[in-house]
Design a protein around this motif. Structure first.
Motif, PDB file in Angstrom:
ATOM      1  N   PRO A 449      13.596  25.862   7.966  1.00 61.70           N
ATOM      2  CA  PRO A 449      13.852  26.209   9.219  1.00 61.70           C
ATOM      3  C   PRO A 449      13.678  28.312   9.081  1.00 61.70           C
ATOM      4  O   PRO A 449      13.596  28.931   8.344  1.00 61.70           O
ATOM      5  N   VAL A 450      14.025  28.462  10.212  1.00 58.16           N
ATOM      6  CA  VAL A 450      13.540  29.325  11.015  1.00 58.16           C
ATOM      7  C   VAL A 450      14.755  30.534  10.243  1.00 58.16           C
ATOM      8  O   VAL A 450      15.089  31.903   9.828  1.00 58.16           O
ATOM      9  N   ARG A 451      15.719  29.725   9.955  1.00 57.38           N
ATOM     10  CA  ARG A 451      17.332  30.217   9.884  1.00 57.38           C
ATOM     11  C   ARG A 451      18.257  29.404   8.726  1.00 57.38           C
ATOM     12  O   ARG A 451      18.536  30.559   8.029  1.00 57.38           O
ATOM     13  N   MET A 452      18.307  28.829   8.777  1.00 58.28           N
ATOM     14  CA  MET A 452      19.517  28.062   8.127  1.00 58.28           C
ATOM     15  C   MET A 452      18.145  27.578   6.770  1.00 58.28           C
ATOM     16  O   MET A 452      16.863  27.367   6.109  1.00 58.28           O
ATOM     17  N   ASN A 453      19.207  27.947   5.345  1.00 60.01           N
ATOM     18  CA  ASN A 453      19.419  28.097   4.222  1.00 60.01           C
ATOM     19  C   ASN A 453      18.897  26.514   3.203  1.00 60.01           C
ATOM     20  O   ASN A 453      17.651  26.869   2.248  1.00 60.01           O
ATOM     21  N   ASN A 454      20.026  26.416   3.416  1.00 60.48           N
ATOM     22  CA  ASN A 454      20.403  25.411   2.070  1.00 60.48           C
ATOM     23  C   ASN A 454      19.892  23.513   2.409  1.00 60.48           C
ATOM     24  O   ASN A 454      20.814  23.134   2.602  1.00 60.48           O
ATOM     25  N   LEU A 455      18.941  23.576   4.227  1.00 65.04           N
ATOM     26  CA  LEU A 455      19.238  22.373   4.869  1.00 65.04           C
ATOM     27  C   LEU A 455      17.542  21.916   4.981  1.00 65.04           C
ATOM     28  O   LEU A 455      16.738  23.186   5.736  1.00 65.04           O
ATOM     29  N   LEU A 456      17.258  21.461   4.508  1.00 68.71           N
ATOM     30  CA  LEU A 456      15.499  20.782   4.316  1.00 68.71           C
ATOM     31  C   LEU A 456      15.435  19.359   5.304  1.00 68.71           C
ATOM     32  O   LEU A 456      15.995  18.484   5.306  1.00 68.71           O
ATOM     33  N   PRO A 457      13.979  19.318   5.545  1.00 74.30           N
ATOM     34  CA  PRO A 457      13.496  18.385   6.268  1.00 74.30           C
ATOM     35  C   PRO A 457      13.153  17.716   5.642  1.00 74.30           C
ATOM     36  O   PRO A 457      12.179  17.816   4.455  1.00 74.30           O
ATOM     37  N   ALA A 458      13.567  15.616   5.000  1.00 74.45           N
ATOM     38  CA  ALA A 458      12.962  15.060   4.573  1.00 74.45           C
ATOM     39  C   ALA A 458      12.691  14.130   4.996  1.00 74.45           C
ATOM     40  O   ALA A 458      11.831  12.651   4.316  1.00 74.45           O
ATOM     41  N   CYS A 459      11.945  13.776   6.059  1.00 70.35           N
ATOM     42  CA  CYS A 459      11.215  12.582   6.810  1.00 70.35           C
ATOM     43  C   CYS A 459      10.357  13.528   7.555  1.00 70.35           C
ATOM     44  O   CYS A 459       9.057  14.549   7.816  1.00 70.35           O
ATOM     45  N   ALA A 489      14.494  21.864  -3.155  1.00 69.50           N
ATOM     46  CA  ALA A 489      15.541  21.761  -3.682  1.00 69.50           C
ATOM     47  C   ALA A 489      16.033  22.418  -5.352  1.00 69.50           C
ATOM     48  O   ALA A 489      16.863  23.052  -5.519  1.00 69.50           O
ATOM     49  N   SER A 490      15.595  21.397  -5.611  1.00 76.71           N
ATOM     50  CA  SER A 490      15.608  20.896  -7.052  1.00 76.71           C
ATOM     51  C   SER A 490      16.217  22.582  -7.994  1.00 76.71           C
ATOM     52  O   SER A 490      15.996  23.923  -8.553  1.00 76.71           O
ATOM     53  N   TYR A 491      14.633  22.911  -7.688  1.00 74.55           N
ATOM     54  CA  TYR A 491      13.913  24.387  -7.796  1.00 74.55           C
ATOM     55  C   TYR A 491      14.231  25.852  -7.562  1.00 74.55           C
ATOM     56  O   TYR A 491      14.677  26.855  -8.213  1.00 74.55           O
ATOM     57  N   CYS A 492      14.675  25.678  -6.817  1.00 75.58           N
ATOM     58  CA  CYS A 492      15.752  26.973  -5.737  1.00 75.58           C
ATOM     59  C   CYS A 492      17.054  26.621  -6.537  1.00 75.58           C
ATOM     60  O   CYS A 492      17.760  27.927  -7.062  1.00 75.58           O
ATOM     61  N   LEU A 493      16.862  25.661  -7.143  1.00 75.44           N
ATOM     62  CA  LEU A 493      18.841  25.862  -8.004  1.00 75.44           C
ATOM     63  C   LEU A 493      18.354  25.688  -9.620  1.00 75.44           C
ATOM     64  O   LEU A 493      19.586  27.045  -9.942  1.00 75.44           O
TER      65      LEU A 493
END
Length: 531
Positions: A449-459, A489-493
């Motif tokens: 997303p252009v702004r949100m940091n911890n939300l990802l699309p998965a569909c 998400a896992s890699y970022c964690l």
């Protein structure tokens, strides 16, 4: 609170590393990827079945012609082989069918692997079982998101409601993946998104709309159902409440009444004659999920087919970003259309022998797992879509715009996909858009997303347009999107960085892509022609 083990529950709160809201194909693939990476996961699903398109929506996989050799992830290929092995292990196949390495249980025309929704459900549950049993993945069924808490660029929690008990649960996590069919988390979290059809002035796409964009102009959705056929029997359903309306309905752009054997060729928009058991345009075989000749005599009394045809596409209004009352009205109207199609086929449909109706058509409620016999959830072709760091346009993937005969190469690729750009008639009363496409990649930028940091699309809610959604929405692509999001998400964690850092730091991007390749995700295609 950082959680590294299994989900930790309090009375009304669940803490995990990664929360995946939506249990469709993308959600399941994301959960597998995150759990394989050692993360604790909550996976919620609105219906009683995980699997989305394949199960609760009852749509056999739409795939490209090379799917058996390449063009999907290793885990998706494992799912496909799991389906075949399920029939080999549990069903009395004929010797010939058992020996086929590429067994197609239904021998349907739409796919090299047409199978029952319940089989897909069983295989997905088997794939997730090690992680569910060990506690790494917590499945929350019949849950719908109702609220989210976000501050600045970070989502802190999502509240889900149990549709059976009414009880609410608050999920907190380091990452949230939106795998809902309509992108439901995007408005709840304040994530920037778009809907409907963009204009040419916005995207420059040749097939975008002239003039202003049309945010409420979305592809038709469909309530799918399953049938078998018992010659000589009478399984006619009760006359649907809205049958008179649908029996006479004709859209301005359609060649005849919707409840008719006359449809269109999507590529040319020319009229085409179909038939239930026609030699040239056989609707029965098109999405057939059980071919009884694959099984020993007596196993099945009839073939079983899925009705997801032009005749039950619903385009009278959208169900996204409208009031609950309007949404429910369109959902019910779409159900009435599907019931009306069945009743018309049972009572009035012209037959080659000069008679009318096929009363032996039997609604197979058990196949879709519902009392009314329609799929648990409508087949959704178009979702809300994030405003992403990078948006895939028609110009990136269409042969008319690519003089070298190859889709735009994306150095941040996280997977591949391939399908024609296939848009069904829309709620704006616009006709099919069905155009050729080149084998394409899934750019990481379209997942950020252009702004949100911890939300990802998965569909199918990634950074695509109304046009390019037409080829990024199919089964193996959705799986790849979800799987990539789960690994991201896992890699970022693991690295304590943000998704946009992975894309914009060369060393991190290469390292992440290496991890994807090790997991069996193909990042590029061999060279071949457009589809």
């Amino acid at each position: 609170m950082e959680v590294t083990g299994a989900a930790i529950r309090t009375q009304q709160e669940i803490h995990v590393d990664i929360a995946i809201i939506g249990g469709g194909l993308g959600g399941c693939a994301a959960a597998l990827a995150a759990a394989e990476s050692g993360k604790s996961v909550v996976l919620t699903e609105e219906t009683a079945w995980i699997g989305g398109q394949l199960t609760s929506q009852a749509v056999p996989p739409d795939e490209h012609r090379w799917i058996e050799q390449f063009g999907c992830t290793r885990s998706y290929r494992s799912f496909r082989e799991g389906v075949r092995n399920y029939y080999r292990r549990h069903f009395p196949l004929t010797a010939e069918a058992f020996r086929k390495p590429n067994l197609n249980p239904g021998n349907g025309g739409v796919s090299r692997l047409c199978h029952e929704p319940r089989t897909a459900l069983a295989v997905l549950q088997e794939m997730l079982a090690p992680y569910v049993h060990s506690g790494k993945v917590t499945l929350l069924m019949r849950r719908v998101p109702i609220q989210a808490e976000a501050a600045g660029d970070t989502v802190h929690s999502v509240t889900v409601r149990n549709l059976e008990t009414g009880r609410e649960e608050i999920i907190t996590a380091s990452f949230f993946l939106d795998a809902t069919e309509c992108g439901d988390l995007l408005p709840m979290t304040g994530t920037e998104y778009t809907t409907g059809a963009e204009s040419k002035s916005e995207t420059g796409e040749p097939h975008a709309v002239d003039g202003d964009s049309l945010p409420m102009d979305m592809q038709a959705f469909t309530y799918v159902f399953a049938l078998d056929y018992c010659e000589g029997a009478d399984h006619t359903i009760e006359r649907p409440r809205d049958y008179d309306f649908w029996r006479s309905y004709q859209a301005d752009f359609w060649p005849g009444k919707l409840l008719d054997w006359t449809g269109v060729l999507p590529r040319t928009l020319q009229p085409r004659e179909f038939g239930l058991f026609s030699q040239t345009a056989d609707l029965w075989r098109y999405r057939r999920i059980i071919d009884k000749t694959n099984f020993l005599d007596g196993t099945f009394d009839s073939d079983i087919t899925i009705v997801n045809w032009q005749q039950n596409d619903y385009w009278l209004g959208p169900i996204i970003d409208v009031s609950e009352e309007e949404r429910n009205r369109h959902l019910e109207s779409a159900k009435q259309l599907s019931f009306s199609l069945l009743y018309w086929m049972q009572t009035e449909a012209p037959r080659p022998d000069g008679k009318a109706g096929y009363p032996g058509l039997r609604l197979r409620r058990d196949v879709v797992g519902t009392e009314d016999g329609l799929a648990m959830y409508p087949y959704i072709r178009e979702s809300r879509r994030i405003k992403a760091e990078f948006t895939v346009l028609e110009q990136h993937i269409c042969p008319e715009a690519r003089t070298d005969g190859r889709a735009e190469p994306f150095p941040d690729s996280v997977g591949v996909g391939y399908y024609r750009i296939d848009l069904h008639p829309s709620t704006g009363n616009r006709h099919y858009i069905d155009i050729s496409c080149l084998p394409f990649q899934i750019p990481l930028g379209s997942l950020i997303p252009v702004r949100m940091n911890n939300l990802l699309p998965a569909c199918k809610n990634l950074g695509v347009t109304h046009i390019t959604n037409g080829c990024y929405r199919l089964h193996p692509v959705e799986w790849n999107i979800g799987e990539a999001a789960g690994y991201l998400a896992s890699y970022c964690l693991d690295k304590q960085i943000q998704p946009r850092d992975v894309r914009n730091r060369e060393a991190a991007l290469k390292d992440f892509q290496k991890r994807l390749e090790q997991a069996g995700i193909e990042l590029k295609w061999p060279e071949f022609a457009a589809m």
